[in-house]
Design a protein around this motif. Sequence first.
Motif, PDB file in Angstrom:
ATOM      1  N   ARG A 128       0.833  -1.208   0.000  1.00  0.00           N
ATOM      2  CA  ARG A 128       0.000   0.000   0.000  1.00  0.00           C
ATOM      3  C   ARG A 128       0.866   1.256   0.000  1.00  0.00           C
ATOM      4  NH1 ARG A 128      -5.367  -1.080   2.395  1.00  0.00           N
ATOM      5  NH2 ARG A 128      -6.037  -3.037   1.407  1.00  0.00           N
ATOM      6  N   VAL A 129       2.009   1.204   0.695  1.00  0.00           N
ATOM      7  CA  VAL A 129       2.943   2.337   0.676  1.00  0.00           C
ATOM      8  C   VAL A 129       3.436   2.560  -0.749  1.00  0.00           C
ATOM      9  CG1 VAL A 129       5.221   3.132   1.418  1.00  0.00           C
ATOM     10  CG2 VAL A 129       3.672   2.082   3.079  1.00  0.00           C
ATOM     11  N   SER A 130       3.819   1.464  -1.419  1.00  0.00           N
ATOM     12  CA  SER A 130       4.336   1.563  -2.787  1.00  0.00           C
ATOM     13  C   SER A 130       3.284   2.133  -3.733  1.00  0.00           C
ATOM     14  CB  SER A 130       4.781   0.179  -3.276  1.00  0.00           C
ATOM     15  OG  SER A 130       5.793  -0.343  -2.458  1.00  0.00           O
ATOM     16  N   GLU A 131       2.023   1.838  -3.459  1.00  0.00           N
ATOM     17  CA  GLU A 131       0.920   2.276  -4.326  1.00  0.00           C
ATOM     18  C   GLU A 131       0.324   3.608  -3.892  1.00  0.00           C
ATOM     19  OE1 GLU A 131      -1.660  -0.986  -3.753  1.00  0.00           O
ATOM     20  OE2 GLU A 131      -0.422  -2.423  -4.880  1.00  0.00           O
ATOM     21  N   ASN A 132       0.823   4.177  -2.767  1.00  0.00           N
ATOM     22  CA  ASN A 132       0.256   5.394  -2.191  1.00  0.00           C
ATOM     23  C   ASN A 132      -1.243   5.229  -1.964  1.00  0.00           C
ATOM     24  OD1 ASN A 132       0.138   7.948  -1.141  1.00  0.00           O
ATOM     25  ND2 ASN A 132       0.156   9.007  -3.115  1.00  0.00           N
ATOM     26  N   ALA A 133      -1.599   4.086  -1.392  1.00  0.00           N
ATOM     27  CA  ALA A 133      -3.010   3.758  -1.153  1.00  0.00           C
ATOM     28  C   ALA A 133      -3.371   4.004   0.307  1.00  0.00           C
ATOM     29  CB  ALA A 133      -3.260   2.304  -1.527  1.00  0.00           C
ATOM     30  N   GLU A 134      -4.641   3.810   0.636  1.00  0.00           N
ATOM     31  CA  GLU A 134      -5.100   3.975   2.007  1.00  0.00           C
ATOM     32  C   GLU A 134      -4.799   2.736   2.844  1.00  0.00           C
ATOM     33  OE1 GLU A 134      -9.277   4.981   1.840  1.00  0.00           O
ATOM     34  OE2 GLU A 134      -8.791   7.087   2.293  1.00  0.00           O
ATOM     35  N   TRP A 135      -4.730   2.964   4.125  1.00  0.00           N
ATOM     36  CA  TRP A 135      -4.490   1.880   5.090  1.00  0.00           C
ATOM     37  C   TRP A 135      -5.494   2.049   6.229  1.00  0.00           C
ATOM     38  CZ3 TRP A 135      -2.313  -2.613   5.188  1.00  0.00           C
ATOM     39  CH2 TRP A 135      -1.944  -3.225   6.387  1.00  0.00           C
ATOM     40  N   THR A 136      -6.016   0.934   6.694  1.00  0.00           N
ATOM     41  CA  THR A 136      -7.059   0.983   7.718  1.00  0.00           C
ATOM     42  C   THR A 136      -6.533   0.444   9.035  1.00  0.00           C
ATOM     43  OG1 THR A 136      -8.698   0.574   5.976  1.00  0.00           O
ATOM     44  CG2 THR A 136      -9.437   0.382   8.264  1.00  0.00           C
ATOM     45  N   LEU A 137      -6.799   1.178  10.102  1.00  0.00           N
ATOM     46  CA  LEU A 137      -6.395   0.777  11.447  1.00  0.00           C
ATOM     47  C   LEU A 137      -7.605   0.199  12.174  1.00  0.00           C
ATOM     48  CD1 LEU A 137      -4.262   3.915  12.430  1.00  0.00           C
ATOM     49  CD2 LEU A 137      -3.517   1.836  11.253  1.00  0.00           C
ATOM     50  N   PHE A 138      -7.407  -0.925  12.866  1.00  0.00           N
ATOM     51  CA  PHE A 138      -8.481  -1.604  13.577  1.00  0.00           C
ATOM     52  C   PHE A 138      -8.076  -1.863  15.028  1.00  0.00           C
ATOM     53  CE2 PHE A 138      -9.064  -3.184   9.173  1.00  0.00           C
ATOM     54  CZ  PHE A 138     -10.400  -2.855   8.966  1.00  0.00           C
ATOM     55  N   TYR A 143      -7.893  -9.166   5.820  1.00  0.00           N
ATOM     56  CA  TYR A 143      -7.791  -7.736   6.066  1.00  0.00           C
ATOM     57  C   TYR A 143      -8.706  -6.961   5.118  1.00  0.00           C
ATOM     58  CZ  TYR A 143      -5.623  -3.117   6.654  1.00  0.00           C
ATOM     59  OH  TYR A 143      -5.401  -1.781   6.889  1.00  0.00           O
ATOM     60  N   CYS A 144      -8.670  -7.322   3.847  1.00  0.00           N
ATOM     61  CA  CYS A 144      -9.532  -6.641   2.866  1.00  0.00           C
ATOM     62  C   CYS A 144     -11.011  -6.874   3.177  1.00  0.00           C
ATOM     63  CB  CYS A 144      -9.197  -7.116   1.455  1.00  0.00           C
ATOM     64  SG  CYS A 144      -7.569  -6.593   0.878  1.00  0.00           S
ATOM     65  N   GLU A 145     -11.331  -8.054   3.693  1.00  0.00           N
ATOM     66  CA  GLU A 145     -12.713  -8.332   4.076  1.00  0.00           C
ATOM     67  C   GLU A 145     -13.137  -7.445   5.238  1.00  0.00           C
ATOM     68  OE1 GLU A 145     -16.534  -9.872   4.628  1.00  0.00           O
ATOM     69  OE2 GLU A 145     -15.202  -9.778   2.892  1.00  0.00           O
ATOM     70  N   TYR A 146     -12.260  -7.240   6.205  1.00  0.00           N
ATOM     71  CA  TYR A 146     -12.582  -6.352   7.326  1.00  0.00           C
ATOM     72  C   TYR A 146     -12.740  -4.916   6.846  1.00  0.00           C
ATOM     73  CZ  TYR A 146     -11.830  -9.980  10.851  1.00  0.00           C
ATOM     74  OH  TYR A 146     -11.951 -11.106  11.621  1.00  0.00           O
ATOM     75  N   GLU A 147     -11.937  -4.499   5.879  1.00  0.00           N
ATOM     76  CA  GLU A 147     -12.118  -3.163   5.316  1.00  0.00           C
ATOM     77  C   GLU A 147     -13.491  -3.034   4.658  1.00  0.00           C
ATOM     78  OE1 GLU A 147      -7.952  -1.125   4.124  1.00  0.00           O
ATOM     79  OE2 GLU A 147      -8.485  -2.832   2.865  1.00  0.00           O
ATOM     80  N   ARG A 148     -13.929  -4.084   3.955  1.00  0.00           N
ATOM     81  CA  ARG A 148     -15.253  -4.070   3.326  1.00  0.00           C
ATOM     82  C   ARG A 148     -16.346  -3.960   4.383  1.00  0.00           C
ATOM     83  NH1 ARG A 148     -19.506  -7.127   2.094  1.00  0.00           N
ATOM     84  NH2 ARG A 148     -18.741  -8.835   3.410  1.00  0.00           N
ATOM     85  N   ARG A 149     -16.195  -4.704   5.478  1.00  0.00           N
ATOM     86  CA  ARG A 149     -17.189  -4.679   6.550  1.00  0.00           C
ATOM     87  C   ARG A 149     -17.219  -3.317   7.235  1.00  0.00           C
ATOM     88  NH1 ARG A 149     -16.377  -9.632  10.462  1.00  0.00           N
ATOM     89  NH2 ARG A 149     -18.064  -8.463  11.510  1.00  0.00           N
ATOM     90  N   ALA A 150     -16.051  -2.698   7.343  1.00  0.00           N
ATOM     91  CA  ALA A 150     -16.015  -1.355   7.921  1.00  0.00           C
ATOM     92  C   ALA A 150     -16.770  -0.370   7.035  1.00  0.00           C
ATOM     93  CB  ALA A 150     -14.569  -0.905   8.119  1.00  0.00           C
ATOM     94  N   ASP A 151     -16.608  -0.510   5.739  1.00  0.00           N
ATOM     95  CA  ASP A 151     -17.319   0.362   4.800  1.00  0.00           C
ATOM     96  C   ASP A 151     -18.836   0.183   4.910  1.00  0.00           C
ATOM     97  OD1 ASP A 151     -14.972   1.410   3.830  1.00  0.00           O
ATOM     98  OD2 ASP A 151     -14.819   0.000   2.156  1.00  0.00           O
ATOM     99  N   LEU A 152     -19.252  -1.046   5.237  1.00  0.00           N
ATOM    100  CA  LEU A 152     -20.679  -1.343   5.359  1.00  0.00           C
ATOM    101  C   LEU A 152     -21.242  -0.959   6.724  1.00  0.00           C
ATOM    102  CD1 LEU A 152     -20.803  -4.859   3.616  1.00  0.00           C
ATOM    103  CD2 LEU A 152     -21.550  -2.652   2.669  1.00  0.00           C
ATOM    104  N   GLY A 153     -20.383  -0.495   7.633  1.00  0.00           N
ATOM    105  CA  GLY A 153     -20.844  -0.116   8.952  1.00  0.00           C
ATOM    106  C   GLY A 153     -20.909  -1.262   9.936  1.00  0.00           C
ATOM    107  N   GLU A 154     -20.402  -2.425   9.555  1.00  0.00           N
ATOM    108  CA  GLU A 154     -20.447  -3.581  10.454  1.00  0.00           C
ATOM    109  C   GLU A 154     -19.350  -3.498  11.518  1.00  0.00           C
ATOM    110  OE1 GLU A 154     -20.315  -7.136   8.158  1.00  0.00           O
ATOM    111  OE2 GLU A 154     -21.973  -6.541   6.849  1.00  0.00           O
ATOM    112  N   ILE A 155     -18.294  -2.761  11.230  1.00  0.00           N
ATOM    113  CA  ILE A 155     -17.232  -2.474  12.209  1.00  0.00           C
ATOM    114  C   ILE A 155     -17.217  -0.962  12.400  1.00  0.00           C
ATOM    115  CG2 ILE A 155     -14.764  -2.535  12.691  1.00  0.00           C
ATOM    116  CD1 ILE A 155     -14.575  -5.071  11.028  1.00  0.00           C
ATOM    117  N   MET A 156     -17.444  -0.529  13.645  1.00  0.00           N
ATOM    118  CA  MET A 156     -17.582   0.898  13.891  1.00  0.00           C
ATOM    119  C   MET A 156     -16.267   1.582  14.264  1.00  0.00           C
ATOM    120  SD  MET A 156     -20.691   1.172  13.182  1.00  0.00           S
ATOM    121  CE  MET A 156     -20.888   2.889  13.617  1.00  0.00           C
ATOM    122  N   GLN A 157     -15.380   0.835  14.914  1.00  0.00           N
ATOM    123  CA  GLN A 157     -14.140   1.443  15.404  1.00  0.00           C
ATOM    124  C   GLN A 157     -12.995   1.156  14.433  1.00  0.00           C
ATOM    125  OE1 GLN A 157     -12.757   0.148  19.236  1.00  0.00           O
ATOM    126  NE2 GLN A 157     -11.550   1.996  19.590  1.00  0.00           N
TER     127      GLN A 157
END
Length: 941
Positions: free
Chosen positions: A483-493, A513-527
């Motif tokens: 993600r650093v190489s791609e200048n992409a976003e990173w999610t902290l959990f 990890y990508c699945e948890y990011e998807r769930r965060a986007d859907l509001g299933e993970i709030m923090q």
Amino acid sequence: MYDTDTTASFDALSQPRQDSATNPSLQVIRRNGAAVAFNPEKISIAMSKAFLAVEHGQTALHPQGHKSSRMREQVTVLTQTVVTALMRRLPSGGSVHIEDIQDQVELALMRSGEHDVAKAYVLYREKRTSERASQPHDTPQLHITIDGTKQPLDIAKLIEMVAEACLDFGSEVNPKVVVEQAVRDCYDGISFNEVRRALILSARSLIEREPAYNYVTARLLLDMIRAEVLGESVSHAAMQSRYAEYFPHYIKQGVDAGLLDQRLAQFDLTKLCQAFAPDRDFKFGYLGLQTLYDRYFLHIDERRIELPQIFFMRVAMGLAINEIDREDRAIEFYNVLSSFDFMSSTPTLFNSGTVHSQLSSCYLSTVSDDLDSIYQAIKENALLQKYAGGIGNDWTSVRALGSRIKGTNGKSQGVIPFLKVANDTAVAVNQGGKRKGAVCGYLETWHLDIEEFLDLRKNTGDDRRRTHDMNTAHWMPDLFMQRVSENAEWTLFSPSDVPDLHDKFGSAFATAYCEYERRADLGEIMQFKRVSALQLWRKMLSMLFETGHPWITFKDACNIRSPQQHIGVVHSSNLCTEITLNTSATEIAVCNLGSVNLVGHLTEENGKLALDQTKLKATITTAMRMLDNVIDINFYAVGSARNSNYRHRPVGLGIMGFQDCLHALRIPYASTEAVEFADCTMEAVCYQAYSASSRLAQERGAYSSFKGSLWDQGVLPLDTLILLGDARGGHVDVDRNSTLDWEALRTRIQQHGMRNSNCVAIAPTATIANIVGVSASIEPDYQNLYVKSNLSGEFTVVNESLVTELKVLDLWDEVMVADIKYYDGSLSNIDRIPTELKSLYATAFEIDPSWLVEAAARRQKWIDQAQSLNLYFAVPSGKKLHDTYMLAWQRGLKTTYYLRSLGATSAEKSTGSGGELNVVAPLMPESKQCLIDDPGCEACQ
């Protein structure tokens, strides 16, 4: 220029004590030979008068006649500087000549920029010297006190004693110079032990001009140690018989005092006595022997009871205590230790053969996310550190700040407060006064507290959320680096929301990890929190430069290349980043360390130096047996550590003296030849280590979790580069060539197994390299002339190989010493030194760190664990840091260690005529710089 009152005060440094502001353990020798108590206030008075003399009283006084506040502050600071310099040299007290104190005053004034005051001070000293020389005077007759009675000090006998220490060094050394300088620091009625110390200090001060004095100083110290242990002065020629006579007595008094294991008395001591080699006492340099004396030799009521060869025999006996043919094995172990071919790690040297046989170096643990587990882990840290163990804690499972606590329906304070408790525990448990407790906390990059984790070593902010004494390190997955190489976003959990990420690596981690990011986007993970991966990376590098922490280590490389991935996960490294073993809530990983002296295995073949493969095989075969024995002998303060060590039996064989080898072979560190040498030497070391472990398995049985391991599958460390490349979806750019018969070894391992789950790890070796007298680990030379500071004091270090070459070219003289000191141990700005030598003896900060990474990558392809890799940056920049650490990841390195940058102080840029106590200034650490001899590092070596 000076009035009567002012000039008189310059000599106040040597006046008798007139107040209580003194150090009673330090005495000042006046020019008439009298001794008076050291009084720092006299330094302050002399400096004050010097300022007043230069400033003629016009600006230095208030109308009321008091010294100005500025001058008072300057004098206070400068006085403390002088006192500190003196006490560094004589931490246990002793005597110092008035001229030496005045040297320190002069140096302090020059360093502070008070050049006018310093010049006046120098002129005054010269004037007073001329006045004294023109006046008739008698040389005072000094006496020494022996058994309460005084007798004349026999200078001829002192010269004879020093001459014996100077044997074999020819005209390079002069015993008369040593004695003359020492006598100057003696006072009437001095004890003979203090005379010995004066001789040692005198010889030590000459090391910078002639490295042979390093060994002269060591021999003078050896004489003192022999007198302390044996109760009388003993010549070297008599030591063969005295070792044999004393050894049984030593065993008995050690057992009676509760220091030695009673089983040592059951050995055939007569047989062991025949193996002593007293001439090996002369292998020591001063730093090595002083370190043993101060920190390793056993003592009763502060009187040492061990001599060097007895010390090595005690360690060897302790390691052979369970062997069937224990005397033969003890002699075998003694020979590799005392010949400096191999050296066990510090905990083994401390405790082998004693009643507290805690011989292991490193402990790694995982802290679970509940209060009982957290405080149990902190308790285990204290128990393990008590007997010299270094700790690596994985804290990733502990929930983040603001996470819900079900039991109380409250919110968590996060991992940071618990790290503060772990930090304070390390300070409180100081390993019996021998060295500081040491711990490193690891956190994965996706943890929601990672940004506050970055700030733990800062000197600003809420001190309750700072860990000034604990090391910290990142545990980075490959996905973050991508993600650093791609200048992409990173999610902290918070780990309480993503509990399985902790135990996943490689593609399985990326998918989850990508699945948890998807769930965060859907509001299933709030923090959670979204950040720029590149900005977080830049902050990591910025804090690494600013505070030296957190270190950068790579989770996926450690796990994908681990031979033990079938039974667990590597959650962190250790205190020094070279150990990569599985941990869990029920297993604390343990590793036992020792290092091969690589330069001691060079031999001449057809007129050229090369690695002696036969000797290397013999040394490593013995060393691996010693390391394996530690597992069964070791005292385990924690049951989960014992169970883990018995199940997997990991050890960590390393190397030291790499830079010395390059000097001997005339190969610059910054060269393709050095990278190739790193490759071929590590291949040889690893091949012999894995072979020895397999032979031990044939004799003793394979470790219990061998079945299903990569070893069992015929996958060797070199093969795991393919696994890492596949996991990253691309090639890991490292040379794959080999020179030895790995196929035969592969077949042997599959047939007989391995005795040890892991075999090789390159630790820092700071202290054991000092003992042996070689360059530490895989480190480049720090400087060619500097002062090393550690728990035993300060020691001038000179590059002996360089001095030898400069002598051949007739370039080694007082001017060259001054030039090297002026340029902080570097040769690059000294015109008369040939270009070839400048390249060969380039110092750590003159070598582009990419060369260190390239050499480390070649080693890493053979190593089943990792290596402590320091990176040096003379002028760090964001781009340079980014490029270097990115290169380390791309080359498949598992870990990195300290980022070191140039300190604020360096070799003193002035010269003297000999005898000065601070002609070379010590290296002092900055917040962003590791100590050269960090006691914490020594939890590993």
